[in-house]
Design a protein around this motif. Structure first.
Motif, PDB file in Angstrom:
ATOM      1  N   SER A  21     -66.424  76.434 -31.262  1.00  0.00           N
ATOM      2  CA  SER A  21     -66.100  75.477 -32.326  1.00  0.00           C
ATOM      3  C   SER A  21     -67.371  74.826 -32.886  1.00  0.00           C
ATOM      4  O   SER A  21     -67.306  73.979 -33.768  1.00  0.00           O
ATOM      5  CB  SER A  21     -65.177  74.374 -31.792  1.00  0.00           C
ATOM      6  N   PHE A  22     -68.525  75.238 -32.341  1.00  0.00           N
ATOM      7  CA  PHE A  22     -69.798  74.624 -32.729  1.00  0.00           C
ATOM      8  C   PHE A  22     -70.417  75.393 -33.895  1.00  0.00           C
ATOM      9  O   PHE A  22     -70.622  76.595 -33.796  1.00  0.00           O
ATOM     10  CB  PHE A  22     -70.759  74.618 -31.536  1.00  0.00           C
ATOM     11  N   GLY A  23     -70.727  74.686 -34.997  1.00  0.00           N
ATOM     12  CA  GLY A  23     -71.170  75.384 -36.190  1.00  0.00           C
ATOM     13  C   GLY A  23     -72.444  74.920 -36.852  1.00  0.00           C
ATOM     14  O   GLY A  23     -72.802  75.441 -37.922  1.00  0.00           O
ATOM     15  N   TYR A  24     -73.159  73.943 -36.249  1.00  0.00           N
ATOM     16  CA  TYR A  24     -74.373  73.472 -36.934  1.00  0.00           C
ATOM     17  C   TYR A  24     -75.384  72.943 -35.928  1.00  0.00           C
ATOM     18  O   TYR A  24     -75.081  72.062 -35.122  1.00  0.00           O
ATOM     19  CB  TYR A  24     -74.020  72.368 -37.935  1.00  0.00           C
TER      20      TYR A  24
ATOM     21  N   ALA B 277     -82.374  72.091 -36.126  1.00  0.00           N
ATOM     22  CA  ALA B 277     -82.909  73.223 -36.890  1.00  0.00           C
ATOM     23  C   ALA B 277     -82.392  73.236 -38.327  1.00  0.00           C
ATOM     24  O   ALA B 277     -82.825  74.058 -39.139  1.00  0.00           O
ATOM     25  CB  ALA B 277     -82.524  74.539 -36.206  1.00  0.00           C
ATOM     26  N   LYS B 278     -81.440  72.318 -38.603  1.00  0.00           N
ATOM     27  CA  LYS B 278     -80.774  72.298 -39.919  1.00  0.00           C
ATOM     28  C   LYS B 278     -80.244  73.697 -40.252  1.00  0.00           C
ATOM     29  O   LYS B 278     -80.451  74.237 -41.324  1.00  0.00           O
ATOM     30  CB  LYS B 278     -81.747  71.818 -41.017  1.00  0.00           C
ATOM     31  N   ARG B 279     -79.541  74.269 -39.269  1.00  0.00           N
ATOM     32  CA  ARG B 279     -79.095  75.659 -39.394  1.00  0.00           C
ATOM     33  C   ARG B 279     -77.605  75.788 -39.052  1.00  0.00           C
ATOM     34  O   ARG B 279     -77.160  75.339 -38.001  1.00  0.00           O
ATOM     35  CB  ARG B 279     -79.927  76.547 -38.471  1.00  0.00           C
ATOM     36  N   VAL B 280     -76.887  76.424 -39.965  1.00  0.00           N
ATOM     37  CA  VAL B 280     -75.476  76.736 -39.715  1.00  0.00           C
ATOM     38  C   VAL B 280     -75.415  77.850 -38.674  1.00  0.00           C
ATOM     39  O   VAL B 280     -76.202  78.794 -38.704  1.00  0.00           O
ATOM     40  CB  VAL B 280     -74.782  77.187 -41.022  1.00  0.00           C
ATOM     41  N   THR B 281     -74.481  77.722 -37.738  1.00  0.00           N
ATOM     42  CA  THR B 281     -74.339  78.739 -36.691  1.00  0.00           C
ATOM     43  C   THR B 281     -72.869  78.970 -36.409  1.00  0.00           C
ATOM     44  O   THR B 281     -72.013  78.688 -37.234  1.00  0.00           O
ATOM     45  CB  THR B 281     -75.146  78.339 -35.435  1.00  0.00           C
ATOM     46  N   GLY B 282     -72.542  79.489 -35.228  1.00  0.00           N
ATOM     47  CA  GLY B 282     -71.149  79.764 -34.886  1.00  0.00           C
ATOM     48  C   GLY B 282     -71.075  80.989 -33.995  1.00  0.00           C
ATOM     49  O   GLY B 282     -71.949  81.219 -33.167  1.00  0.00           O
ATOM     50  N   TRP B 283     -70.022  81.788 -34.165  1.00  0.00           N
ATOM     51  CA  TRP B 283     -69.910  83.046 -33.418  1.00  0.00           C
ATOM     52  C   TRP B 283     -70.458  84.171 -34.285  1.00  0.00           C
ATOM     53  O   TRP B 283     -70.577  84.043 -35.499  1.00  0.00           O
ATOM     54  CB  TRP B 283     -68.465  83.302 -32.974  1.00  0.00           C
ATOM     55  N   TYR B 284     -70.770  85.298 -33.635  1.00  0.00           N
ATOM     56  CA  TYR B 284     -71.532  86.361 -34.294  1.00  0.00           C
ATOM     57  C   TYR B 284     -70.617  87.539 -34.645  1.00  0.00           C
ATOM     58  O   TYR B 284     -69.981  88.134 -33.765  1.00  0.00           O
ATOM     59  CB  TYR B 284     -72.662  86.795 -33.355  1.00  0.00           C
TER      60      TYR B 284
ATOM     61  N   LEU C 297     -85.619  80.364 -32.760  1.00  0.00           N
ATOM     62  CA  LEU C 297     -84.883  79.107 -32.527  1.00  0.00           C
ATOM     63  C   LEU C 297     -85.159  78.521 -31.146  1.00  0.00           C
ATOM     64  O   LEU C 297     -84.473  77.603 -30.714  1.00  0.00           O
ATOM     65  CB  LEU C 297     -83.375  79.348 -32.672  1.00  0.00           C
ATOM     66  N   LEU C 298     -86.153  79.047 -30.467  1.00  0.00           N
ATOM     67  CA  LEU C 298     -86.402  78.665 -29.074  1.00  0.00           C
ATOM     68  C   LEU C 298     -86.411  77.157 -28.844  1.00  0.00           C
ATOM     69  O   LEU C 298     -85.770  76.656 -27.918  1.00  0.00           O
ATOM     70  CB  LEU C 298     -87.734  79.259 -28.587  1.00  0.00           C
ATOM     71  N   GLU C 299     -87.123  76.433 -29.687  1.00  0.00           N
ATOM     72  CA  GLU C 299     -87.292  74.991 -29.455  1.00  0.00           C
ATOM     73  C   GLU C 299     -86.021  74.205 -29.748  1.00  0.00           C
ATOM     74  O   GLU C 299     -85.924  73.009 -29.431  1.00  0.00           O
ATOM     75  CB  GLU C 299     -88.460  74.430 -30.279  1.00  0.00           C
ATOM     76  N   HIS C 300     -85.021  74.853 -30.336  1.00  0.00           N
ATOM     77  CA  HIS C 300     -83.791  74.153 -30.692  1.00  0.00           C
ATOM     78  C   HIS C 300     -82.642  74.421 -29.723  1.00  0.00           C
ATOM     79  O   HIS C 300     -81.574  73.820 -29.843  1.00  0.00           O
ATOM     80  CB  HIS C 300     -83.348  74.555 -32.107  1.00  0.00           C
TER      81      HIS C 300
END
Length: 231
Positions: free
Chosen positions: A11-14, A18-25, A171-174
Motif C-alpha cells: 500500500s506504500f506508494g511514495y 527521494a521525492k519518488r513515486v513507488t509501489g509494486w513492480y 536509491l540506496l540512501e533512501h
C-alpha cells in the motif's frame, strides 16, 4: 476445486526523501499471474490498506516492450485497483492453496514490518501451505517467527534483490535497509545468481518456501509456485 492463490500487494506508494513515486513492480505480478491463471488458478488480491495498491510507474516504463506486462496492465487493473484489506484474510489460510508477494520498493516500507502480514504468513506456514515472493518481496519473510521462536528464514536458502542490483538503481540512501544485508543479518543463507539480473529462483522447505532474486525471476517463481500446489 479451483486452486486459489492469495496475492498481497503493497500500500506504500511514495518515498518522501527521494521525492519518488513507488509501489509494486509490474512484471513481478504480471508474469506469475500469466503462469498461474494459465493453469486455472484463481487469484485474490489484498493489501494493508485495501483499495488501490500503487503500481510503480517506473516498472510500466521499463517493461513497456514486454507483452505479458502490457497485457496485464491493460486488462487486469481490477486486481490492484480493488484489493481487499489484508486483515480480512486472517484466519482464512485454509481457503487458499498458497500465498504470494510481488516485489517493488513498496514492501520494503510497509509489508516488511506489517504485523497483520506477518501473522498471515505464519498462518500459511503453520498450515503447510507454500509461501512465495520475488525481488524485494522476500523482505516480508524476514520478521516471521516460527512457533519455536526461530525465524522462518534462519538457516534457509533464500534470495531476493541483491546489493549489487540495488546499486544500479540509485536509491540506496533512501532505503530503510538493504534486503541482502537484512537476510544475512538474520541468519538466512542468502544466494545470488552468478550474473546479476539473470533469473534465479531458490526453493526451500520441500517447495513450501519460494524466493526469486529479481524481476527476471518472476515467471520462474510462478512456475515453482504452480508446482508446489500440484499443477
Amino acid at each position: 476445486m479451483t486452486p486459489r492463490v492469495l496475492v498481497i500487494l503493497t500500500s506504500f506508494g511514495y518515498i518522501e526523501s527521494a521525492k519518488r513515486v513507488t509501489g509494486w513492480y509490474l512484471p513481478e505480478f504480471a508474469h506469475p499471474y500469466e503462469v498461474l491463471s494459465g493453469k486455472g488458478v484463481e487469484i485474490v488480491t489484498a493489501s494493508p490498506k485495501g483499495g488501490v495498491a500503487p503500481l510503480d510507474p517506473a516498472s510500466v516504463e521499463q517493461f513497456k516492450s514486454d507483452p505479458t506486462s502490457i497485457s496485464f496492465l491493460e486488462n487486469k487493473s481490477a486486481l490492484w485497483e480493488n484489493t481487499e484489506k489484508l486483515s480480512s484474510f486472517l484466519g482464512h489460510a485454509g481457503e487458499f492453496d498458497a500465498l504470494f508477494y510481488p516485489g517493488g520498493y513498496g514492501p520494503m516500507y510497509d509489508l516488511a514490518t506489517d504485523s497483520e502480514s506477518i501473522a498471515l504468513i505464519k498462518e500459511f506456514v503453520a498450515a503447510d501451505k507454500p509461501v512465495a515472493a520475488v525481488c524485494h518481496g522476500p523482505i516480508v519473510f524476514t520478521n516471521v517467527t516460527l512457533p519455536d521462536g526461530k525465524l522462518l528464514l534462519a538457516g534457509k536458502n533464500v534470495t531476493g534483490f541483491s546489493n549489487a542490483e540495488e546499486e544500479g538503481v540509485g536509491l540506496l540512501e533512501h532505503l530503510p535497509f538493504l534486503l541482502e544485508d537484512k537476510m544475512n543479518e538474520i541468519g538466512a543463507n542468502y544466494k545470488i545468481t552468478e550474473k546479476i539480473y539473470d533469473p534465479f529462483v531458490v526453493v526451500e522447505n520441500d517447495g513450501k518456501l519460494i524466493t526469486g532474486q529479481n524481476p527476471a525471476s518472476s515467471a520462474g517463481v510462478g512456475e515453482e509456485l504452480a508446482k508446489a500446489i500440484g499443477l
